[in-house]
Motif scaffolding. Structure first.
Motif, PDB file in Angstrom:
ATOM      1  N   ALA A 166      29.859 -14.939 -17.714  1.00 21.44           N
ATOM      2  CA  ALA A 166      30.281 -15.612 -18.940  1.00 21.44           C
ATOM      3  C   ALA A 166      29.199 -15.609 -20.001  1.00 21.44           C
ATOM      4  O   ALA A 166      29.469 -15.901 -21.165  1.00 21.44           O
ATOM      5  N   THR A 167      27.953 -15.265 -19.627  1.00 21.97           N
ATOM      6  CA  THR A 167      26.870 -15.200 -20.607  1.00 21.97           C
ATOM      7  C   THR A 167      26.788 -13.838 -21.290  1.00 21.97           C
ATOM      8  O   THR A 167      25.930 -13.628 -22.152  1.00 21.97           O
ATOM      9  N   PHE A 168      27.648 -12.900 -20.920  1.00 21.05           N
ATOM     10  CA  PHE A 168      27.550 -11.546 -21.467  1.00 21.05           C
ATOM     11  C   PHE A 168      27.632 -11.501 -22.996  1.00 21.05           C
ATOM     12  O   PHE A 168      26.911 -10.713 -23.624  1.00 21.05           O
ATOM     13  N   PRO A 169      28.483 -12.313 -23.657  1.00 23.18           N
ATOM     14  CA  PRO A 169      28.469 -12.302 -25.129  1.00 23.18           C
ATOM     15  C   PRO A 169      27.099 -12.638 -25.719  1.00 23.18           C
ATOM     16  O   PRO A 169      26.711 -12.078 -26.746  1.00 23.18           O
ATOM     17  N   TYR A 170      26.350 -13.542 -25.069  1.00 19.56           N
ATOM     18  CA  TYR A 170      24.994 -13.831 -25.529  1.00 19.56           C
ATOM     19  C   TYR A 170      24.118 -12.596 -25.418  1.00 19.56           C
ATOM     20  O   TYR A 170      23.299 -12.315 -26.298  1.00 19.56           O
ATOM     21  N   VAL A 334      14.229 -25.047 -17.193  1.00 16.12           N
ATOM     22  CA  VAL A 334      15.241 -25.221 -18.232  1.00 16.12           C
ATOM     23  C   VAL A 334      14.811 -26.352 -19.157  1.00 16.12           C
ATOM     24  O   VAL A 334      14.596 -27.481 -18.709  1.00 16.12           O
ATOM     25  N   PRO A 335      14.649 -26.104 -20.461  1.00 17.27           N
ATOM     26  CA  PRO A 335      14.225 -27.159 -21.383  1.00 17.27           C
ATOM     27  C   PRO A 335      15.192 -28.340 -21.396  1.00 17.27           C
ATOM     28  O   PRO A 335      16.386 -28.205 -21.114  1.00 17.27           O
ATOM     29  N   SER A 336      14.662 -29.498 -21.741  1.00 13.84           N
ATOM     30  CA  SER A 336      15.456 -30.727 -21.696  1.00 13.84           C
ATOM     31  C   SER A 336      16.608 -30.719 -22.684  1.00 13.84           C
ATOM     32  O   SER A 336      17.577 -31.455 -22.511  1.00 13.84           O
ATOM     33  N   SER A 337      16.532 -29.892 -23.717  1.00 10.67           N
ATOM     34  CA  SER A 337      17.576 -29.853 -24.734  1.00 10.67           C
ATOM     35  C   SER A 337      18.678 -28.846 -24.417  1.00 10.67           C
ATOM     36  O   SER A 337      19.605 -28.672 -25.208  1.00 10.67           O
ATOM     37  N   ILE A 338      18.603 -28.185 -23.262  1.00 13.56           N
ATOM     38  CA  ILE A 338      19.601 -27.195 -22.858  1.00 13.56           C
ATOM     39  C   ILE A 338      20.530 -27.811 -21.817  1.00 13.56           C
ATOM     40  O   ILE A 338      20.077 -28.472 -20.874  1.00 13.56           O
ATOM     41  N   GLY A 339      21.833 -27.573 -21.976  1.00 11.26           N
ATOM     42  CA  GLY A 339      22.797 -28.062 -21.010  1.00 11.26           C
ATOM     43  C   GLY A 339      22.512 -27.558 -19.612  1.00 11.26           C
ATOM     44  O   GLY A 339      22.225 -26.382 -19.418  1.00 11.26           O
ATOM     45  N   GLY A 340      22.579 -28.450 -18.639  1.00 11.29           N
ATOM     46  CA  GLY A 340      22.287 -28.088 -17.259  1.00 11.29           C
ATOM     47  C   GLY A 340      20.878 -28.432 -16.817  1.00 11.29           C
ATOM     48  O   GLY A 340      20.537 -28.256 -15.643  1.00 11.29           O
ATOM     49  N   HIS A 341      20.041 -28.950 -17.729  1.00 12.16           N
ATOM     50  CA  HIS A 341      18.664 -29.305 -17.383  1.00 12.16           C
ATOM     51  C   HIS A 341      18.627 -30.447 -16.370  1.00 12.16           C
ATOM     52  O   HIS A 341      19.392 -31.404 -16.460  1.00 12.16           O
ATOM     53  N   GLN A 435      20.372 -18.956 -25.917  1.00  9.33           N
ATOM     54  CA  GLN A 435      20.327 -20.393 -25.693  1.00  9.33           C
ATOM     55  C   GLN A 435      21.318 -20.803 -24.596  1.00  9.33           C
ATOM     56  O   GLN A 435      22.348 -21.410 -24.860  1.00  9.33           O
ATOM     57  N   ASP A 436      20.954 -20.486 -23.360  1.00  8.54           N
ATOM     58  CA  ASP A 436      21.757 -20.879 -22.217  1.00  8.54           C
ATOM     59  C   ASP A 436      20.815 -21.029 -21.032  1.00  8.54           C
ATOM     60  O   ASP A 436      19.828 -20.289 -20.906  1.00  8.54           O
ATOM     61  N   GLU A 467      27.433 -17.606  -9.020  1.00 12.41           N
ATOM     62  CA  GLU A 467      28.368 -18.726  -9.188  1.00 12.41           C
ATOM     63  C   GLU A 467      28.256 -19.333 -10.577  1.00 12.41           C
ATOM     64  O   GLU A 467      29.256 -19.628 -11.236  1.00 12.41           O
ATOM     65  N   SER A 468      27.027 -19.514 -11.063  1.00  8.74           N
ATOM     66  CA  SER A 468      26.841 -20.120 -12.384  1.00  8.74           C
ATOM     67  C   SER A 468      27.384 -19.229 -13.490  1.00  8.74           C
ATOM     68  O   SER A 468      27.871 -19.719 -14.509  1.00  8.74           O
ATOM     69  N   ARG A 469      27.320 -17.910 -13.287  1.00 10.75           N
ATOM     70  CA  ARG A 469      27.757 -16.981 -14.333  1.00 10.75           C
ATOM     71  C   ARG A 469      29.279 -16.825 -14.382  1.00 10.75           C
ATOM     72  O   ARG A 469      29.804 -16.295 -15.355  1.00 10.75           O
ATOM     73  N   ARG A 470      29.947 -17.271 -13.355  1.00 11.52           N
ATOM     74  CA  ARG A 470      31.411 -17.212 -13.382  1.00 11.52           C
ATOM     75  C   ARG A 470      32.006 -18.266 -14.302  1.00 11.52           C
ATOM     76  O   ARG A 470      33.168 -18.150 -14.705  1.00 11.52           O
ATOM     77  N   ALA A 471      31.249 -19.284 -14.641  1.00  6.05           N
ATOM     78  CA  ALA A 471      31.774 -20.428 -15.383  1.00  6.05           C
ATOM     79  C   ALA A 471      31.893 -20.110 -16.866  1.00  6.05           C
ATOM     80  O   ALA A 471      30.882 -20.070 -17.590  1.00  6.05           O
ATOM     81  N   GLY A 472      33.128 -19.885 -17.334  1.00  8.50           N
ATOM     82  CA  GLY A 472      33.344 -19.667 -18.756  1.00  8.50           C
ATOM     83  C   GLY A 472      33.008 -20.899 -19.562  1.00  8.50           C
ATOM     84  O   GLY A 472      32.407 -20.828 -20.631  1.00  8.50           O
ATOM     85  N   ASP A 473      33.393 -22.065 -19.067  1.00  5.18           N
ATOM     86  CA  ASP A 473      32.950 -23.338 -19.630  1.00  5.18           C
ATOM     87  C   ASP A 473      31.586 -23.619 -19.026  1.00  5.18           C
ATOM     88  O   ASP A 473      31.458 -23.904 -17.826  1.00  5.18           O
ATOM     89  N   ARG A 474      30.544 -23.547 -19.829  1.00  7.90           N
ATOM     90  CA  ARG A 474      29.196 -23.593 -19.291  1.00  7.90           C
ATOM     91  C   ARG A 474      28.850 -24.936 -18.656  1.00  7.90           C
ATOM     92  O   ARG A 474      27.924 -25.021 -17.854  1.00  7.90           O
TER      93      ARG A 474
END
Length: 534
Positions: A166-170, A334-341, A435-436, A467-474
């Protein structure tokens, strides 16, 4: 890095008389000349870095700052961040439920700067070229999930992936996927030197002295068709030997904007006692710094030694002594300002815990004091690095559990030695590609990672990353990413230290300054203009 492997050299001679001939930028916006931007980044063509601006080779923040102005990508991240949007493409989307097939349609009428038509075949050629050359220094790892590229007519490109991503567009928004002309770039070998040709918003003319680029002049590309809207006709990027010289040039009006890198002292001075006509602009930043360990080298081949270092480091003291307002403590890759930190390192070790470190070493039967050399580069990451490593040395030695020395090495020697595994423990920085959270873990933990480390965790590589990359909704990737961060804290192949705050300084009369650098430290020179700035 590497995006991340920017060549720095400290030579006042780089500021050649030819630069002075360009005239002064006094007044911050007066005249019709180029907007002049200063940087302490240095660019060198050498045996170990023969093709600094070839997108199949370039993988550092400085080079990408040039490539983003001159080469187009199918996607780009909008000025305020968020999900990528079409740039050279008019539309891109996954065409299956599994995120394994991604299709882009090109904008009509695309041309390279020389007038040649840009078609789907050029996109395929460019990406196949990166995969085919597969330079060990380059960004090919970003395309690790890509299997094949297919064209459909002149305006459609289909990317078939090996696994859901799901990160491929990035990844398509980075210079790893930049579009080049087969007339200018060989499919099988790198384009050496500083020439760069593409279809981006600017063309670039390089001034080179002693195999170093000392000035880059960007002129608006009249053939450009894309989503960006340049606010100027010409921008000049000048290199400076250090932050102090760049700061003087800004105060004297010789440049309009001061970008990477302001020193901690400059940030403090501009915050408390700003010079007339100059403003300091804070903005979000995602640069991180860390210690890395060669897990096959003594004494850090013992996990307990790495864990003890993690327990002893006091990040707040480190930042206060070396960086002041320009950094924040970081307890994960992972920085504190990134989702999943997740604050995995704090949760496991806290900060500056001598008792915990002693227990870890005692339980593992490690004899103390542990002799260890910490390596750092003297001329790559700015003025605070030497102080940072002296502080780390003191923190470890004060525990009496370690006998630490530090050794500084110029970047031109440092990076090749690190890649050959000559250092047991060494400092590096990371400027993310996008930014992911994936881009703060994958490049360190995948096979053929950019550190060249021997560390491998089969759960991370075989299960959690896919597994993490399968998630379209991050947000759905958060559980897998949290497990990855906890595993890193347990094994300590790398030890995150701090996350940078980001600043630029500019003279009055320049607009768009707040958009001139994005959160991943990419220059967006097309945003700069002249007028009444706030």
């Amino acid at each position: 890095m590497n995006r991340k492997t920017l060549v720095l050299t400290a030579a006042a001679a780089l500021l050649t008389p030819a630069l002075a001939a360009c005239g002064s930028a006094t007044g911050g916006g007066a005249g019709d000349g180029a907007i002049v931007v200063g940087t302490t980044d240095r660019y060198e063509a050498a045996d170990y870095a023969p093709a600094p601006l070839d997108p199949a080779y370039a993988y550092d923040a400085g080079a990408w700052n040039i490539l983003r102005q001159t080469l187009q990508t199918l996607m780009h991240v909008p000025r305020g961040g968020g999900q990528p949007v079409p740039e050279a493409a008019s539309e891109c989307r996954f065409t299956d439920q599994g995120n394994e097939s991604y299709r882009c349609t090109l904008r009509p009428g695309l041309k390279f700067a020389n007038g040649d038509a840009l078609t789907a075949e050029d996109v395929k050629f460019s990406i196949d070229r990166v995969l085919g050359i597969k330079d060990e220094n380059g960004p090919v790892g970003l395309l690790s999930t890509l299997d094949t590229v297919e064209t459909k007519g002149e305006d459609q490109v289909v990317f078939h992936l090996k696994a859901p991503d799901a990160t491929f567009p990035y990844k398509l928004s980075t210079p790893a996927a930049a579009i080049v002309n087969s007339k200018d770039y060989d499919a099988r070998k790198l384009r050496e030197g500083f020439e760069v040709d593409g279809s981006g918003p600017y063309t670039m003319k390089a001034e080179v002295k002693d195999n170093r680029l000392v000035r880059a002049v960007f002129t608006k590309n009249e053939n450009y068709q894309g989503d960006l809207k340049p606010q100027n006709g010409k921008v000049e990027l000048r290199t400076f030997e250090d932050s102090a010289a760049m700061g003087r040039a800004l105060e004297d009006g010789d440049i309009h904007l001061m970008s990477r890198t302001l020193s901690p002292d400059q940030i403090e001075q501009m915050s408390t006692s700003p010079k007339k006509g100059v403003k300091l602009v804070p903005m979000p930043g995602l640069e991180i710094r860390y210690l890395a360990f060669n897990t096959e080298a003594k004494p850090v081949d013992q996990k307990a030694v790495r864990q003890a270092v993690a327990a002893l480091v006091d990040r707040n003291e480190l930042i206060n002594k070396a960086y002041g307002k320009s950094a924040l403590p970081l307890y994960s890759l992972v920085p504190s300002s990134i989702g999943g930190h997740v604050n995995s390192f704090y949760n496991k070790y806290g900060d500056g815990d001598t008792a915990a470190a002693a227990r870890l070493l005692r339980d593992a039967g490690v004899k103390t004091p542990v002799k260890l050399t910490l390596h750092y580069t003297t001329d790559h990451y700015g003025d605070g690095t030497a102080v940072e490593f002296e502080t780390l040395k003191s923190q470890l030695n004060d525990s009496r559990l370690f006998d630490v020395t530090v050794q500084g090495t110029p970047w031109s020697t440092y990076r090749p030695a690190q890649k050959k595994g000559e250092f047991a423990a060494y400092g590096l920085g990371w400027f993310p590609d996008f930014q992911d959270a994936d881009n703060f873990v994958g490049p360190f933990l995948e096979k053929d990672n950019f550190l060249g480390t021997a560390y491998a965790n089969s759960t991370v590589r075989g299960k959690l990353l896919p597994e993490s990359r399968r998630a379209g909704d991050r947000t759905d990737a958060a559980p897998a990413l949290a497990q990855i961060q906890d595993i890193v804290a347990e094994d300590v192949p790398v030890l995150p230290l701090w996350q940078a705050k980001q600043y630029v300084a500019a003279r009055d009369g320049i607009t768009g300054v707040e958009w001139s650098v994005n959160s991943i430290s990419d220059l967006q020179l097309w945003e700069l203009g002249r007028g009444v700035s706030g």
